[in-house]
Design an enzyme around this catalytic site. Structure first.
Site, short mmCIF file in Angstrom:
data_model
loop_
_atom_site.label_atom_id
_atom_site.label_comp_id
_atom_site.label_asym_id
_atom_site.label_seq_id
_atom_site.Cartn_x
_atom_site.Cartn_y
_atom_site.Cartn_z
N MET A 9 -26.22 37.46 -8.71
CA MET A 9 -26.92 36.33 -8.21
C MET A 9 -26.39 35.21 -8.83
SD MET A 9 -30.49 38.01 -8.33
CE MET A 9 -30.42 38.58 -10.13
N ASP A 57 -34.72 46.48 1.35
CA ASP A 57 -34.51 45.06 1.75
C ASP A 57 -33.02 44.90 2.16
OD1 ASP A 57 -33.15 45.41 -0.93
OD2 ASP A 57 -35.07 44.98 -1.93
N LYS A 106 -34.91 39.22 3.32
CA LYS A 106 -35.00 38.00 3.98
C LYS A 106 -34.83 38.34 5.51
CE LYS A 106 -33.24 35.82 0.10
NZ LYS A 106 -32.14 35.43 -0.73
N1 SAH Z 1 -30.60 46.03 -8.70
C1 SAH Z 1 -29.41 45.50 -7.93
C2 SAH Z 1 -28.99 44.22 -8.24
C3 SAH Z 1 -29.88 43.27 -7.28
S1 SAH Z 1 -29.59 41.57 -7.70
C4 SAH Z 1 -28.00 46.32 -8.91
O1 SAH Z 1 -28.34 47.18 -9.65
O2 SAH Z 1 -26.96 46.24 -8.17
C5 SAH Z 1 -28.82 41.06 -6.39
C6 SAH Z 1 -27.39 40.78 -6.81
O3 SAH Z 1 -26.76 42.10 -7.22
C7 SAH Z 1 -26.69 40.08 -5.79
O4 SAH Z 1 -26.72 38.71 -5.86
C8 SAH Z 1 -25.27 40.39 -6.28
O5 SAH Z 1 -24.70 39.55 -7.38
C9 SAH Z 1 -25.55 41.77 -6.68
N2 SAH Z 1 -25.01 42.98 -5.81
C10 SAH Z 1 -25.81 44.02 -5.16
N3 SAH Z 1 -24.91 44.54 -4.54
C11 SAH Z 1 -23.69 44.01 -4.45
C12 SAH Z 1 -22.53 44.52 -3.57
N4 SAH Z 1 -22.51 45.32 -2.68
N5 SAH Z 1 -21.47 43.48 -3.58
C13 SAH Z 1 -21.45 42.43 -4.75
N6 SAH Z 1 -22.54 42.17 -5.42
C14 SAH Z 1 -23.58 42.97 -5.22
#
Ligand code: SAH
Length: 262
Positions: A189, A55, A76
Site C-alpha cells: 500500500m 474484495d 471499492k
Molecule cells: N493481505 C494482502 C495485503 C493486503 S494490503 C497480502 O497478504 O498480500 C493491499 C496491498 O497489498 C496493495 O496495496 C499492494 O501493495 C499489495 N498487493 C496485494 N496483491 C498484490 C498484487 N497482486 N500485486 C502487487 N501488490 C499487491
C-alpha cells in the site's frame, strides 16, 4: 498439462478434509492473484462455501470457483471508498448467525495487512466459530514472479514487510529505524505516500542509489516490474504510470534480479 493428472495427485494426497459447518466463517487467503498460488485448503473452502465475501484484490477466476455460493462484494466500487470495516464485520456476523457456510476471501494472506485479525476478533466476540487459512502473501508471490530472491546468503539476513499507508497513524513504521537495519523491505500500500516514505528512508540513512523496484499486479498476466533506485523511484512510478495494486521493494536483493531473472 492434463488436469486429470492433478486430480490423480490430489486423490493420492492424504489431505485432511475439513468440513465448513453451517454458521462457521473461514477467513481465507487467496494468494496474490495467480490461481496456481491458491492453497488446497482455500480451494476446498471455495468448493464448500454458500456465501462468499470478497474484495477487489481477489481475481474473478478465483471467485468463480465458488460457483454455488452467493457473492458479497465488499471492495471499492467505481473509485468510491471501500465499505467500512465495521460493516464488513457486521456482514460476516450476520451471515454466520443465519447459518450460512461463509468464506471471507482475502487477497494474499488474511493476517498480513489484511485486517483478518480484526475480522477474527469481531467474529469471536459475536460467538461465531472462525478459522483462518493462510495464503501466500503478495510480497513473497510478487518477489518470486519478478525474479527477486527474498533472501540471499551474503546479501540479507532478514526481510521487512511494512505498510506505506499508515502515514499518520500509530501503525506508521519508524522508517529511519528500518533504514538503519540495512535489510531489504517490501512496502505494501505504498503508492499514495511513496514520496514521503522514500524521503524518510533516505533521511534515515539509506543510500539514494539503493536498488528499488515496483511490482504491479504481481503474479497476474498483466504483471509489470519497474526497477530504479531509491532516488529515482517516484519519477519511475510516474513515468511508467504504476497503479495499485503494487509493491515497493527496496534493497540490494533487487539488484539480483538482473543476475537471475527469467
Ligand atoms: N493481505 C494482502 C495485503 C493486503 S494490503 C497480502 O497478504 O498480500 C493491499 C496491498 O497489498 C496493495 O496495496 C499492494 O501493495 C499489495 N498487493 C496485494 N496483491 C498484490 C498484487 N497482486 N500485486 C502487487 N501488490 C499487491
Amino acid at each position: 498439462m492434463d488436469k486429470a493428472l492433478l486430480g490423480d495427485a490430489l486423490a493420492r494426497l492424504d489431505l485432511p478434509l475439513r468440513t465448513l459447518q453451517p454458521g462457521h466463517v473461514w477467513l481465507v487467503g487467496a494468494g496474490p492473484g495467480d490461481p496456481g498460488l491458491l492453497t488446497l485448503d482455500a480451494l476446498s473452502a471455495l468448493a464448500q462455501a454458500d456465501a462468499l465475501v470478497h474484495d477487489a484484490l481477489v481475481s474473478p477466476e478465483i471467485v468463480a470457483v465458488a460457483a454455488q455460493a452467493e457473492k458479497f462484494y465488499v471492495g471499492k466500487r467505481g473509485g468510491r471508498l471501500s465499505i467500512p470495516q465495521e460493516e464488513i464485520n457486521a456482514l460476516l456476523v450476520r451471515l454466520g448467525r443465519a447459518g450460512r457456510k461463509v468464506v471471507r476471501l482475502k487477497g494474499g494472506h488474511p493476517y498480513v495487512f489484511g485486517r483478518g485479525g480484526e475480522e477474527a476478533r469481531a467474529l469471536a466476540q459475536a460467538g461465531i466459530a472462525c478459522r483462518v487459512l493462510a495464503g501466500i502473501t503478495s510480497a513473497f508471490g510478487g518477489l518470486t514472479s519478478a525474479g527477486i530472491p527474498a533472501t540471499m546468503r551474503g546479501v540479507n539476513g532478514a526481510i521487512i514487510l511494512a505498510t506505506g499507508f499508515a502515514a499518520v497513524s500509530d501503525d506508521r513504521p519508524d522508517w529511519a529505524a528500518l533504514a538503519r537495519t540495512g535489510q531489504p523491505m517490501v512496502i505494501y500500500m505504498g503508492l499514495t505516500h511513496m514520496e514521503t516514505t522514500v524521503a524518510d528512508l533516505i533521511a534515515g540513512g539509506l543510500a539514494p542509489d539503493m536498488p528499488a523496484a515496483l511490482i504491479e499486479n504481481a503474479t497476474l498476466p498483466q504483471e509489470r516490474t519497474v526497477t530504479a533506485t531509491l532516488a529515482t523511484l517516484v519519477e519511475a512510478a510516474e513515468r511508467e504510470n504504476i497503479v495499485s495494486p503494487a509493491l515497493i521493494v527496496v534493497g540490494r536483493i533487487v539488484a539480483l534480479r538482473a543476475e537471475g531473472a527469467p
